[in-house]
Design a protein around this motif. Structure first.
Motif, PDB file in Angstrom:
ATOM      1  N   LYS A  17       1.115 -30.538  28.244  1.00  0.00           N
ATOM      2  CA  LYS A  17      -0.092 -31.202  27.754  1.00  0.00           C
ATOM      3  C   LYS A  17      -1.278 -30.912  28.676  1.00  0.00           C
ATOM      4  CE  LYS A  17      -2.100 -35.730  26.938  1.00  0.00           C
ATOM      5  NZ  LYS A  17      -1.960 -37.154  27.094  1.00  0.00           N
ATOM      6  N   LYS A  18      -1.078 -31.072  29.972  1.00  0.00           N
ATOM      7  CA  LYS A  18      -2.182 -30.904  30.928  1.00  0.00           C
ATOM      8  C   LYS A  18      -2.607 -29.446  31.067  1.00  0.00           C
ATOM      9  CE  LYS A  18      -3.041 -35.055  31.631  1.00  0.00           C
ATOM     10  NZ  LYS A  18      -4.335 -35.618  31.240  1.00  0.00           N
ATOM     11  N   ILE A  19      -1.655 -28.522  31.049  1.00  0.00           N
ATOM     12  CA  ILE A  19      -2.032 -27.106  31.117  1.00  0.00           C
ATOM     13  C   ILE A  19      -2.872 -26.737  29.901  1.00  0.00           C
ATOM     14  CG2 ILE A  19      -1.162 -24.735  30.966  1.00  0.00           C
ATOM     15  CD1 ILE A  19       1.140 -25.606  32.804  1.00  0.00           C
ATOM     16  N   ASN A  20      -2.426 -27.169  28.726  1.00  0.00           N
ATOM     17  CA  ASN A  20      -3.187 -26.859  27.515  1.00  0.00           C
ATOM     18  C   ASN A  20      -4.560 -27.512  27.517  1.00  0.00           C
ATOM     19  OD1 ASN A  20      -1.385 -25.100  26.249  1.00  0.00           O
ATOM     20  ND2 ASN A  20      -0.171 -26.800  25.480  1.00  0.00           N
ATOM     21  N   GLU A  21      -4.630 -28.770  27.950  1.00  0.00           N
ATOM     22  CA  GLU A  21      -5.925 -29.464  28.041  1.00  0.00           C
ATOM     23  C   GLU A  21      -6.878 -28.711  28.964  1.00  0.00           C
ATOM     24  OE1 GLU A  21      -5.867 -33.482  29.579  1.00  0.00           O
ATOM     25  OE2 GLU A  21      -4.821 -34.198  27.798  1.00  0.00           O
ATOM     26  N   LYS A  22      -6.381 -28.354  30.130  1.00  0.00           N
ATOM     27  CA  LYS A  22      -7.226 -27.709  31.131  1.00  0.00           C
ATOM     28  C   LYS A  22      -7.592 -26.280  30.716  1.00  0.00           C
ATOM     29  CE  LYS A  22      -5.583 -30.844  34.652  1.00  0.00           C
ATOM     30  NZ  LYS A  22      -6.537 -31.813  34.201  1.00  0.00           N
ATOM     31  N   LYS A  23      -6.673 -25.602  30.029  1.00  0.00           N
ATOM     32  CA  LYS A  23      -7.002 -24.267  29.512  1.00  0.00           C
ATOM     33  C   LYS A  23      -8.065 -24.371  28.418  1.00  0.00           C
ATOM     34  CE  LYS A  23      -3.826 -21.392  28.386  1.00  0.00           C
ATOM     35  NZ  LYS A  23      -2.584 -20.797  27.890  1.00  0.00           N
ATOM     36  N   ASP A  24      -7.921 -25.346  27.521  1.00  0.00           N
ATOM     37  CA  ASP A  24      -8.899 -25.528  26.437  1.00  0.00           C
ATOM     38  C   ASP A  24     -10.288 -25.828  26.977  1.00  0.00           C
ATOM     39  OD1 ASP A  24      -6.898 -25.045  24.625  1.00  0.00           O
ATOM     40  OD2 ASP A  24      -6.613 -27.157  24.072  1.00  0.00           O
ATOM     41  N   PRO A  81      -3.966 -47.604  47.715  1.00  0.00           N
ATOM     42  CA  PRO A  81      -3.290 -46.325  47.494  1.00  0.00           C
ATOM     43  C   PRO A  81      -2.376 -46.418  46.281  1.00  0.00           C
ATOM     44  CG  PRO A  81      -2.337 -47.470  49.366  1.00  0.00           C
ATOM     45  CD  PRO A  81      -3.545 -48.258  48.941  1.00  0.00           C
ATOM     46  N   MET A  82      -2.188 -45.269  45.601  1.00  0.00           N
ATOM     47  CA  MET A  82      -1.272 -45.243  44.462  1.00  0.00           C
ATOM     48  C   MET A  82       0.147 -45.318  45.001  1.00  0.00           C
ATOM     49  SD  MET A  82      -2.904 -42.387  41.948  1.00  0.00           S
ATOM     50  CE  MET A  82      -1.409 -42.289  41.041  1.00  0.00           C
ATOM     51  N   VAL A  83       0.902 -46.290  44.524  1.00  0.00           N
ATOM     52  CA  VAL A  83       2.271 -46.467  44.976  1.00  0.00           C
ATOM     53  C   VAL A  83       3.173 -46.294  43.767  1.00  0.00           C
ATOM     54  CG1 VAL A  83       3.891 -48.048  46.053  1.00  0.00           C
ATOM     55  CG2 VAL A  83       1.505 -48.066  46.749  1.00  0.00           C
ATOM     56  N   PRO A  84       4.205 -45.458  43.855  1.00  0.00           N
ATOM     57  CA  PRO A  84       5.031 -45.138  42.703  1.00  0.00           C
ATOM     58  C   PRO A  84       5.550 -46.336  41.913  1.00  0.00           C
ATOM     59  CG  PRO A  84       5.675 -43.795  44.563  1.00  0.00           C
ATOM     60  CD  PRO A  84       4.642 -44.768  45.051  1.00  0.00           C
ATOM     61  N   GLY A  85       6.163 -47.301  42.553  1.00  0.00           N
ATOM     62  CA  GLY A  85       6.771 -48.402  41.825  1.00  0.00           C
ATOM     63  C   GLY A  85       5.872 -49.605  41.708  1.00  0.00           C
ATOM     64  N   PRO A 123      -5.059 -38.633  37.075  1.00  0.00           N
ATOM     65  CA  PRO A 123      -4.215 -39.836  37.199  1.00  0.00           C
ATOM     66  C   PRO A 123      -3.081 -39.900  36.178  1.00  0.00           C
ATOM     67  CG  PRO A 123      -6.441 -40.415  36.462  1.00  0.00           C
ATOM     68  CD  PRO A 123      -6.448 -38.952  36.765  1.00  0.00           C
ATOM     69  N   GLU A 124      -3.301 -39.400  34.961  1.00  0.00           N
ATOM     70  CA  GLU A 124      -2.230 -39.427  33.960  1.00  0.00           C
ATOM     71  C   GLU A 124      -1.092 -38.500  34.382  1.00  0.00           C
ATOM     72  OE1 GLU A 124      -1.407 -38.716  29.197  1.00  0.00           O
ATOM     73  OE2 GLU A 124      -3.168 -37.782  30.115  1.00  0.00           O
ATOM     74  N   ARG A 177       2.759 -39.779  35.347  1.00  0.00           N
ATOM     75  CA  ARG A 177       3.953 -39.307  34.631  1.00  0.00           C
ATOM     76  C   ARG A 177       4.929 -38.579  35.562  1.00  0.00           C
ATOM     77  NH1 ARG A 177       3.973 -38.794  29.114  1.00  0.00           N
ATOM     78  NH2 ARG A 177       6.190 -38.768  29.466  1.00  0.00           N
ATOM     79  N   VAL A 178       4.409 -37.810  36.510  1.00  0.00           N
ATOM     80  CA  VAL A 178       5.296 -37.130  37.466  1.00  0.00           C
ATOM     81  C   VAL A 178       5.983 -38.162  38.358  1.00  0.00           C
ATOM     82  CG1 VAL A 178       5.445 -35.462  39.364  1.00  0.00           C
ATOM     83  CG2 VAL A 178       3.979 -34.973  37.395  1.00  0.00           C
ATOM     84  N   THR A 179       5.250 -39.207  38.725  1.00  0.00           N
ATOM     85  CA  THR A 179       5.842 -40.293  39.516  1.00  0.00           C
ATOM     86  C   THR A 179       6.926 -41.011  38.715  1.00  0.00           C
ATOM     87  OG1 THR A 179       3.761 -40.561  40.709  1.00  0.00           O
ATOM     88  CG2 THR A 179       5.328 -42.384  40.843  1.00  0.00           C
TER      89      THR A 179
END
Length: 173
Positions: A134-141, A25-29, A96-97, A101-103
């Protein structure tokens, strides 16, 4: 002949290591799973829904809100795949990116709270603003978003969801 066998065994071993690491599992730290992992996962979920809700032209139905608050949402996403809001949500949730970054922002706020350093909130804000735009623009594009198709990604439009996220982190810690 012996070297080919050794190479093959090493390749099988390496494949096993890669598969086992990918299944963790992805763990923050990068440490052990703890209750803060559950809290960060919930905060990330809330952050994504706040981004999507904040500028969604049509209001969410009660059923959509109920779906988003379901603790088993990730297991149930397939059954909701025709819902555009859920589809957009999953575009962020499985990136995942974006999650990394949010984590990272979660960790900045948490550390700042522990150290009494409000500068960390500003750093977290910058991280969230950068990765979200960045992600909103990527996904919109890539024409991947339906609920955010008219989302003009101006900094001030993201302040509201970012402020909610930072307050959520402080509340959870």
């Amino acid at each position: 002949m012996k070297s080919n066998t050794s190479v093959m065994l090493f390749a099988v071993y390496l494949f096993g290591v890669i598969v086992s690491l990918n299944s963790l599992p992805m763990v923050p730290g990068g440490g052990e799973i703890s209750s803060t992992y559950d809290n960060s996962s919930t905060c990330i979920r809330n952050y994504i829904t706040n981004i999507l809700k904040y500028k969604t032209l049509s209001k969410l139905s009660t059923a959509e809100l109920f779906i988003l608050e379901d603790p088993n949402l990730l297991e149930k996403l397939d059954s909701f795949k025709d819902n555009s809001f859920i589809s957009d949500y999953s575009k962020f949730r499985f990136d995942p990116e974006f999650i990394a970054r949010v984590t990272e922002a979660w960790d900045q706020v948490r550390r700042g709270l522990e150290e009494g350093n409000p500068v960390n909130d500003k750093e977290a804000h910058a991280i969230l603003l950068d990765i979200t735009k960045k992600k909103i623009n990527e996904k919109k594009d890539n024409n991947e978003l339906k609920t955010l198709e008219y989302y003009a990604v101006a900094d001030h439009e993201l302040y509201h969801p970012i402020a909610f996220f930072i307050e959520d982190v402080k509340y959870c810690v």
